[in-house]
Each structure stands twice: as structure tokens, then as C-alpha cells.
Write a protein that holds these residues in place. Structure first.
Motif, PDB file in Angstrom:
ATOM      1  N   ASN A 296      50.689   7.090  57.177  1.00  0.00           N
ATOM      2  CA  ASN A 296      51.899   6.567  57.787  1.00  0.00           C
ATOM      3  C   ASN A 296      53.003   7.738  57.746  1.00  0.00           C
ATOM      4  O   ASN A 296      53.277   7.990  56.689  1.00  0.00           O
ATOM      5  CB  ASN A 296      52.380   5.421  57.487  1.00  0.00           C
ATOM      6  CG  ASN A 296      51.301   4.330  57.752  1.00  0.00           C
ATOM      7  OD1 ASN A 296      50.756   4.476  58.868  1.00  0.00           O
ATOM      8  ND2 ASN A 296      51.605   3.093  57.293  1.00  0.00           N
ATOM      9  N   LEU A 297      53.649   8.448  58.700  1.00  0.00           N
ATOM     10  CA  LEU A 297      54.540   9.317  58.647  1.00  0.00           C
ATOM     11  C   LEU A 297      55.769   9.299  59.425  1.00  0.00           C
ATOM     12  O   LEU A 297      55.717   8.862  60.456  1.00  0.00           O
ATOM     13  CB  LEU A 297      53.680  10.600  59.325  1.00  0.00           C
ATOM     14  CG  LEU A 297      54.313  12.088  59.188  1.00  0.00           C
ATOM     15  CD1 LEU A 297      54.473  12.543  57.676  1.00  0.00           C
ATOM     16  CD2 LEU A 297      53.263  13.134  59.861  1.00  0.00           C
ATOM     17  N   ASN A 298      57.031   9.575  58.693  1.00  0.00           N
ATOM     18  CA  ASN A 298      58.351   9.449  59.338  1.00  0.00           C
ATOM     19  C   ASN A 298      58.533  10.661  60.282  1.00  0.00           C
ATOM     20  O   ASN A 298      58.473  11.765  59.880  1.00  0.00           O
ATOM     21  CB  ASN A 298      59.325   9.492  58.088  1.00  0.00           C
ATOM     22  CG  ASN A 298      59.319   8.150  57.319  1.00  0.00           C
ATOM     23  OD1 ASN A 298      58.903   7.109  57.800  1.00  0.00           O
ATOM     24  ND2 ASN A 298      59.660   8.213  56.116  1.00  0.00           N
ATOM     25  N   LEU A 299      59.035   9.957  61.362  1.00  0.00           N
ATOM     26  CA  LEU A 299      59.431  11.192  62.468  1.00  0.00           C
ATOM     27  C   LEU A 299      61.028  11.143  62.173  1.00  0.00           C
ATOM     28  O   LEU A 299      61.840  10.049  62.218  1.00  0.00           O
ATOM     29  CB  LEU A 299      59.182  10.629  63.790  1.00  0.00           C
ATOM     30  CG  LEU A 299      59.542  11.459  64.971  1.00  0.00           C
ATOM     31  CD1 LEU A 299      58.818  12.913  64.955  1.00  0.00           C
ATOM     32  CD2 LEU A 299      59.639  10.943  66.348  1.00  0.00           C
ATOM     33  N   ARG A 300      61.688  12.507  61.949  1.00  0.00           N
ATOM     34  CA  ARG A 300      63.072  12.671  61.501  1.00  0.00           C
ATOM     35  C   ARG A 300      63.561  13.546  62.714  1.00  0.00           C
ATOM     36  O   ARG A 300      63.055  14.113  63.548  1.00  0.00           O
ATOM     37  CB  ARG A 300      63.123  13.283  60.143  1.00  0.00           C
ATOM     38  CG  ARG A 300      62.636  12.319  59.158  1.00  0.00           C
ATOM     39  CD  ARG A 300      62.699  13.008  57.579  1.00  0.00           C
ATOM     40  NE  ARG A 300      62.063  12.380  56.570  1.00  0.00           N
ATOM     41  CZ  ARG A 300      62.523  11.510  55.925  1.00  0.00           C
ATOM     42  NH1 ARG A 300      64.077  11.141  56.239  1.00  0.00           N
ATOM     43  NH2 ARG A 300      62.276  10.847  54.849  1.00  0.00           N
ATOM     44  N   THR A 301      64.940  13.431  62.597  1.00  0.00           N
ATOM     45  CA  THR A 301      65.835  14.129  63.574  1.00  0.00           C
ATOM     46  C   THR A 301      65.737  15.627  63.114  1.00  0.00           C
ATOM     47  O   THR A 301      66.232  16.385  64.178  1.00  0.00           O
ATOM     48  CB  THR A 301      67.390  13.511  63.408  1.00  0.00           C
ATOM     49  OG1 THR A 301      67.865  13.715  62.285  1.00  0.00           O
ATOM     50  CG2 THR A 301      67.266  11.823  64.100  1.00  0.00           C
ATOM     51  N   GLY A 302      65.443  16.067  62.043  1.00  0.00           N
ATOM     52  CA  GLY A 302      65.527  17.563  61.852  1.00  0.00           C
ATOM     53  C   GLY A 302      64.398  17.878  60.878  1.00  0.00           C
ATOM     54  O   GLY A 302      63.616  16.910  60.122  1.00  0.00           O
ATOM     55  N   PRO A 303      64.232  19.295  60.518  1.00  0.00           N
ATOM     56  CA  PRO A 303      62.982  19.576  59.480  1.00  0.00           C
ATOM     57  C   PRO A 303      63.081  19.427  58.306  1.00  0.00           C
ATOM     58  O   PRO A 303      63.362  20.353  57.356  1.00  0.00           O
ATOM     59  CB  PRO A 303      62.807  20.995  60.025  1.00  0.00           C
ATOM     60  CG  PRO A 303      64.093  21.515  60.354  1.00  0.00           C
ATOM     61  CD  PRO A 303      64.794  20.450  61.006  1.00  0.00           C
ATOM     62  N   GLY A 304      63.287  18.199  57.455  1.00  0.00           N
ATOM     63  CA  GLY A 304      63.475  17.960  56.107  1.00  0.00           C
ATOM     64  C   GLY A 304      63.652  16.508  55.976  1.00  0.00           C
ATOM     65  O   GLY A 304      64.166  15.809  56.950  1.00  0.00           O
TER      66      GLY A 304
END
Length: 752
Positions: free
Chosen positions: A49-57
Motif C-alpha cells: 500500500n503506497l501513499n500518493l503525494r503532491t511532491g517527491p518526498g
């Protein structure tokens, strides 16, 4: 940070990105000044399960969590982070989210069953889709590519390749009589998988192995599992979006789908209708398979009928349901009865009645026939059942609930008189009437001798056919020789009831008055179109059932409908008319019916006076009055079981009685069913022309007096209150209390 350090930091990032980041095999990217690498839509699969974020970090906000095992499409890379697009469906709608995820939880997307091209597209199984809106076809997988063509809403396309959420499709259309095919890329957001539903002739399919049933025409949603040799009936097949064939079937009340590869077609066998008997308790199933719904239990020895088999199943009906039974649980049935053909017979259904497949209460019920329905059987069975057709079904009903309808038959010679308008005058003469009466009387005492002119005069006065009046009087009075005519001058049985034919009937002052009375009464009622008794101004006839004598209104007509209980009354009157004067059409063709309607005549004065010691018992409560007048203030009620003496009955059905040594009047007694109201212990009426009274109970004793025909007598009661008898002789009480004996052969006991 000053400008120098900003430039140094950017340079360091560029150096690290270009030299230190490992390259994934088979994919290419370009390095840009911002420190990110552009990717050509590379497919990956999440390993957790993997969080999708607004930026690379991890410092960036979480947009959503992508579940493990889902596919994403990468378009950029920054360090160990990838910018991806993730498409999913929620509540029937498609959504696509774009953001950054950690590459630590990604692996190359599997390519089993498909092949990834160098350009990042994937080969897929050829799938048919339908457009859900007008849809642009482009030269590449994205909106930046040129539009080739716009596909209208509702059209089908075939997809063979995928790139992210875009599909490479072929669309074939016709224009000006020519066929064209366009190939290009379309967004999958405006497509739905297309299944082709095709209506077919009804076909039976049986499973060739344990087979799955699905809620839709595909293998995505298993709904049930059935064993080998389970049968289904289908009228629709479906070719789904990837070319697979499914059959639509019914299973346990649900519409499901079975794959064509799991079943084989079985042709039904049609044969002449055959009856079978259950060898054991069993079931009627919805379809030919024990895993289908059970409709109704069939008990051992129950008999069914079938004319169609599918594999080892019989199609049949039982208990109002239609389905299938296992052939192995039945054997051929030998009925054990014979049928005899009948014709032109009608029967009344006397109770709600089951129509069954066989003449047996264990046989399957086809339909229930409502009470009072008229049916026409075609056969009668040796065990008392009848074969009939009802509401399109042929079966058997028990004769215990049928009552044969008797429609009177008549000859053609009397038909004209049977349906003659009795308001038309007749050309009959007094002499013709008198001659016929004399012949019918045969020398016996008759009150009708030489009364022909009275019939003609009464007919003229009230506008009633005189020939009919004479025939009616002759029939009802035995040509003037009946007890009523001799004892009461009542030629027509007027006022009589079957329960009390003599006592209830009117007593007329004279024969002439009786003839005029009946002419006026009939013209005011039965021959008056506005009266409820009017069923046509002719004799007609009555159809009744054989057992219960129930009138069949739809088959009855004319005066006979209400006038007489005898169904052939009208036919008998018409026969007398024909015998007195043969019918001639010319006698009636030029005359009109007399439509004048007189008032109904008043009840004639007259009464029956009984001997003083006639003991009676009330069978229900009776209301008494001091005189022949309803007087609520002075009324008296005697209870059921009370005894009293019967004194007199008048033509208007008032009864005079003595109770507690006082005389009263009552109108509570209904003579059509007098037993509900009273029973009389010792009232007799003489039936012989003359009856000797003797001193003892035999002809060996001397005669001490005589009685006249129709004279009422008081029969003596013994100490127990029963009629005093000796053999067939009655002891009677004479005037003054003297007693004698009369033969019971010539005495009618009344109102018992």
C-alpha cells in the motif's frame, strides 16, 4: 541563500542526477534543468500500500493511498521518487489521480498475456467497447495528439493495445455505401465493454462438468456452482466484449450466465401424452436438474402426465406448477378405468372444483373451476369422473360436484304455442273448450264442465288469450277434478306451496270468480313488462339441475321462469292448447297484443276453518295479536315449544289460534316453509269422494256416519299425545266429543 549558492545547489543536483541515478533496463529518459527525468509512460506495479503525494518526498501531502498490486504509469522521476498516474473506479465512475510515490515500493508491471513495446504501450486481448459519448480518435495516446476522427456515441470499437488510460482501437463505419475503418487512440474514460445479446429459439443445455454460473456474461463474478448433467433452458446467448459466448439461464429464481464451453446442447424428445406414477416421494423442479429450485413435492403414487422429455427428465405440471421430474423416479401408469363418450349434456358445478390431469384425487391440479359454472363434458369415466375442456385445459372433474342440467324438450307442433304472445286473442270457441274438458274429466265430477264461455269472457275483459286460460285451468285442476278445484274452487293452485299445497292455497267463492281472478292477476304480473315476474309474454320453459332442482337462469325463459316449479309446465300448457285448437299462424298474424295493464286483484275473501281440537306446537317464537291487525302495544310472543290449538287460516295467511283459552291471530307463519314455524299433531283431510265413519277399526263394525271429500277432521290423541291408531285406522273426534274410526287410506295428515 545568495545567488551563488543557488547556482551551486542546482549544479550539484544536475551532476548527481546525471551520474549517480541507476537506469532501469528498457526505459529511457531525458535530464532537464529542474533535476527531474521525463519517462515515456512506463508501467509499474505497487508492492505495498503506497501513499500518493503532491511532491517527491515524505514531506508532501498525501493525496490518497494506492493499494498493493495496482498498476501506475510513470511519466517523471526525481531521485527515488516517481511521478505517476493512477486510475481507479468508485461507485461506477472512473477517476485518475496524479502525484508522486516512492520507487522503493515499485516493480516492473507483469507482461504475462501481453507484450510491452519500446514506446511504453501494451498489447491486450482484442476487446469490443461501446462509446458512451462522442469520442475523438487521435494519432497517439494523449490529448496532445492530433484528432483523426470523431466516433459517435453508442458505436462499437475493437481495442488491441493499451497505453495508460488510452486504448488503440479500430472503428468501422459506412459512408455513401462504402465501408471504412479508422485506427487510432481514444480515452478509455468514455468507453464501456460491449456485450452482444442475441435472442435464440428455446434450447436446453446440460453441463458437461462441474460448472460455474456467473452474474454477468463473463468470468469476473461467480454466483453459483452446479454439478455435471444439470440442465438449463435458455432463450438468449451473449457474445461478450472479448468474444466469449455465454448462455443466459435461470437458476433458483435468479438470472445467471453459463459459459458455452461448459455445456452441451440437448434436444428435447416430443412424444404422445403419457401418464406416469411416482414410485416414491419426489419433487417437481424448476429446470431439469436437482440443483434447481424445488417447486412442489409430489407424493408417492401421484399420477402425472408428460409429452416431452429432456435427457432423463420429464416436463410436467403438478399442483398448479410446471417444471421437471426425474424420469427414474416414475413408471408408466395404467389408469384402470374406461371412458364413454357423451354429447349434448351440460352440468352445473355445485362447488369450487379442481380440474385434474386424471380422474383421481391424487392427480395434478390443472385449474380450479368456480362454483355455478356450467360445463359440457365430452366423456364419462367408469369411476364416476367427467372429462371436460375448461380455459384451454383438458382434464377430469369428480361427478360428485356436478349436477346435470335438464333443458325440457318439446315437439315442433307445440313450439308456436310455447312462444305465442299470450296477450293476443284466440279464435277458440266455448264449445271447443267444453268438449275438451268433458273428454279429460272422463265422467268424474268436475267444476269446469260447461265453463268454456267464462274463459272466453274473462280473456276478453283482461286482454289474455282465452285458449291459454282454459289450458292453464285444465292442467292445474285436472280438468276441474282436483281436490283444490273441488274443495276450494281453486283451479290454478293459486296461493299454494309445495310444502302445503292444499291448506296454503286460496279458497274462492266460486269457479267463475277464480277464472276472472287469475286472468286479471296474470295480466297485471307475468304478462306485464314492468313487473318483476315478467320474463317474456309467453309460456316458455325452465331449465333445472337434475339433483338439486336449481334453476339455470340463462337457460330459462317465459312465464315458466317463475310461475311453476315444474320445468315442463309451459310445454304441458302448450300441449293442451294444441289439443283444443291446432295452431294456425293466420289466427295470430294480423292481431296485435293487448297491452292494457289492469290493477292486481285483491286477495279474495275466504278461509279454512279447522275442527276445535287441533293441537299444534310452535317450532319458533310466534307473535300473537288480539285481532287480524298488527298491534305492537297489545302483542304477545309465545316461545318455541309452546302448544296451542289451530282454529283457522285465511287467504291472506293470517292464522287464528287458541292459547291459554284465549283466541289470537298471527301472521308469523310462512306456509312455504311451515315446518320452521309450527307442527300440527292431529289434523286430517278426507281424500275420498265420501268416507264412512265406523264404530270400530275395521269394516266389520257398523257405519255411524260419513265425511265429505276435503273435509277437515280431528284425529284423536292417546294418553302419550300420539295419534290414536289401530293398524291402518285412525280414531277421530266428532262433533259433541263422540268418537269413531276411519280408514287411513283415505285421510291426508296435514301440517305435520
Amino acid at each position: 541563500m545568495n545567488r551563488f549558492w543557488k547556482i551551486a545547489a542546482v549544479s550539484a543536483i544536475l551532476f548527481f542526477s546525471a551520474t549517480a541515478m541507476p537506469a532501469l533496463p528498457g526505459y529511457h529518459w531525458t535530464v532537464e534543468a529542474a533535476g527531474t527525468v521525463k519517462l515515456n509512460k512506463v508501467p509499474y506495479q505497487t508492492t505495498a500500500n503506497l501513499n500518493l503525494r503532491t511532491g517527491p518526498g515524505t514531506k508532501y501531502k498525501v493525496i490518497l493511498t494506492i493499494p498493493k498490486g495496482k498498476q501506475v504509469t510513470a511519466t517523471e522521476k526525481s531521485g527515488s521518487w516517481y511521478k505517476v498516474s493512477y486510475s481507479y473506479t468508485s461507485k461506477g465512475k472512473k477517476y485518475t489521480k496524479t502525484g508522486w510515490i516512492s520507487g522503493s515500493y515499485l516493480k516492473k508491471a507483469p507482461t504475462s498475456g501481453s507484450s510491452a513495446s519500446a514506446s511504453g504501450t501494451t498489447k491486450i486481448t482484442k476487446t469490443v467497447y461501446q462509446t458512451t459519448a462522442n469520442l475523438n480518435m487521435r494519432t497517439g495516446p494523449g490529448t496532445k495528439y492530433k484528432v483523426i476522427f470523431t466516433i459517435p456515441k453508442g458505436k462499437t470499437v475493437s481495442a488491441t493495445e493499451k497505453s495508460g488510460s488510452w486504448l488503440k482501437v479500430s472503428y468501422t463505419y459506412t459512408s455513401k455505401g462504402k465501408s471504412y475503418t479508422k485506427t487510432g487512440w481514444v480515452s478509455s474514460s468514455y468507453l464501456k465493454e460491449y456485450n452482444q445479446y442475441i435472442n435464440t429459439a428455446g434450447t436446453y443445455y446440460f453441463t458437461t462438468k462441474t460448472a460455474n454460473l456467473y452474474s454477468g456474461p463473463n468470468t469476473k463474478s461467480k454466483a453459483a456452482s452446479v454439478p455435471k448433467d444439470n440442465g438449463f433452458y435458455s432463450t438468449k446467448k451473449v457474445i461478450n466484449s472479448i468474444g466469449q459466448t455465454f448462455y443466459q439461464v435461470s437458476h433458483n429464481g435468479k438470472t445467471l450466465y453459463v459459459h458455452s464451453g461448459d455445456v452441451k446442447k440437448v434436444s428435447p424428445a416430443v412424444f404422445s401424452e403419457t401418464k406416469y406414477k411416482a414410485n416414491t416421494d419426489t419433487w417437481l423442479y424448476q429446470s431439469p436438474g436437482i440443483n434447481t429450485a424445488k417447486l412442489v413435492k409430489i407424493p408417492k403414487d401421484a399420477v402425472i402426465s408428460s409429452s416431452l422429455s429432456v435427457a432423463s427428465w420429464y416436463k410436467t405440471s403438478y399442483g398448479g406448477k410446471t417444471g421437471f421430474v426425474q424420469a427414474g423416479q416414475f413408471s408408466k401408469y395404467s389408469p384402470g378405468f374406461t371412458e364413454t363418450k357423451i354429447a349434448n349434456e351440460s352440468y352445473l358445478v355445485t362447488d369450487n372444483l379442481n380440474l385434474r390431469q386424471l380422474p383421481d384425487t391424487k392427480s395434478a391440479i390443472l385449474v380450479t373451476i368456480s362454483k355455478n359454472t356450467i360445463v359440457q363434458p365430452t366423456h364419462k369415466t367408469s369411476n364416476g369422473w367427467f372429462k371436460i375442456s375448461y380455459n384451454g385445459k383438458i382434464g377430469y372433474v369428480s361427478g360428485d360436484y356436478l349436477d346435470k342440467i335438464i333443458v325440457p324438450a318439446y315437439s315442433g307442433t307445440i313450439k308456436p304455442y310455447l312462444f305465442l304472445d299470450l296477450r293476443k286473442p284466440s279464435k277458440v270457441t266455448a264449445q271447443q273448450i267444453d268438449q275438451y274438458i268433458a273428454a279429460k274429466a272422463k265422467g268424474n265430477t268436475s267444476v269446469l264442465l260447461n265453463k268454456g264461455k267464462v274463459f272466453i269472457d274473462a280473456g276478453k275483459k283482461y286482454g289474455v288469450n282465452a285458449l291459454f286460460l282454459a289450458a292453464l285451468a285444465i292442467h292445474e285442476s285436472g280438468a276441474g277434478t282436483s281436490p283444490l278445484s273441488l274443495g276450494k274452487n281453486n283451479l290454478f293452485g293459486f296461493g299454494a306451496f309445495d310444502a302445503a299445497p292444499y291448506i296454503a292455497a286460496y279458497r274462492f267463492p266460486s269457479v267463475d270468480e277464480a277464472i276472472y281472478y287469475i286472468a286479471q292477476e296474470l295480466k297485471a304480473t307475468y304478462l306485464n313488462e314492468k313487473n318483476w315476474k315478467f320474463k317474456g309474454p309467453y309460456l316458455g320453459y325452465k331449465a333445472v339441475t337434475e339433483k338439486k332442482k336449481i334453476r339455470i337462469d340463462s337457460l330459462s325463459t317465459g312465464m315458466n321462469f317463475y310461475y311453476a316449479s315444474d320445468p315442463q309446465w309451459g310445454i304441458k300448457i302448450a300441449t293442451h292448447m294444441q289439443n283444443i285448437l291446432a295452431y294456425k299462424a293466420s289466427d295470430y298474424s294480423d292481431v296485435d297484443p293487448n297491452l292494457n295493464v289492469p290493477d292486481r286483484p285483491a286477495i279474495p275473501a275466504g278461509s279454512d276453518v279447522f275442527p276445535p281440537g287441533i293441537l299444534s306446537v310452535a317450532n319458533s317464537d310466534l307473535t300473537l295479536f288480539p285481532s287480524k291487525k298488527i298491534d305492537a302495544k297489545n302483542q304477545l310472543t309465545i316461545k318455541k315449544g309452546t302448544t296451542f290449538y289451530l282454529l283457522e287460516k285465511t287467504n291472506d295467511y293470517w292464522v287464528k289460534l287458541k292459547y291459554n283459552n284465549k283466541e289470537y291471530w298471527t301472521n308469523s307463519i310462512k306456509f312455504e316453509s311451515y315446518r320452521n314455524y309450527i307442527s300440527v299433531k292431529n289434523l286430517g283431510r278426507v281424500t275420498a269422494t265420501a268416507l264412512n265413519i265406523r264404530a270400530g277399526a275395521s269394516t266389520n263394525h257398523p257405519i255411524i256416519g260419513s265425511l265429505k271429500q276435503n273435509e277437515y277432521i280431528q284425529i284423536a290423541l292417546d294418553s302419550s299425545g300420539k295419534i290414536a291408531k289401530s293398524g291402518n285406522w285412525y280414531q277421530i273426534v266428532l262433533a259433541g266429543g263422540k268418537k269413531g274410526w276411519v280408514s287411513g287410506d283415505y285421510v291426508k295428515l296435514e301440517l305435520q
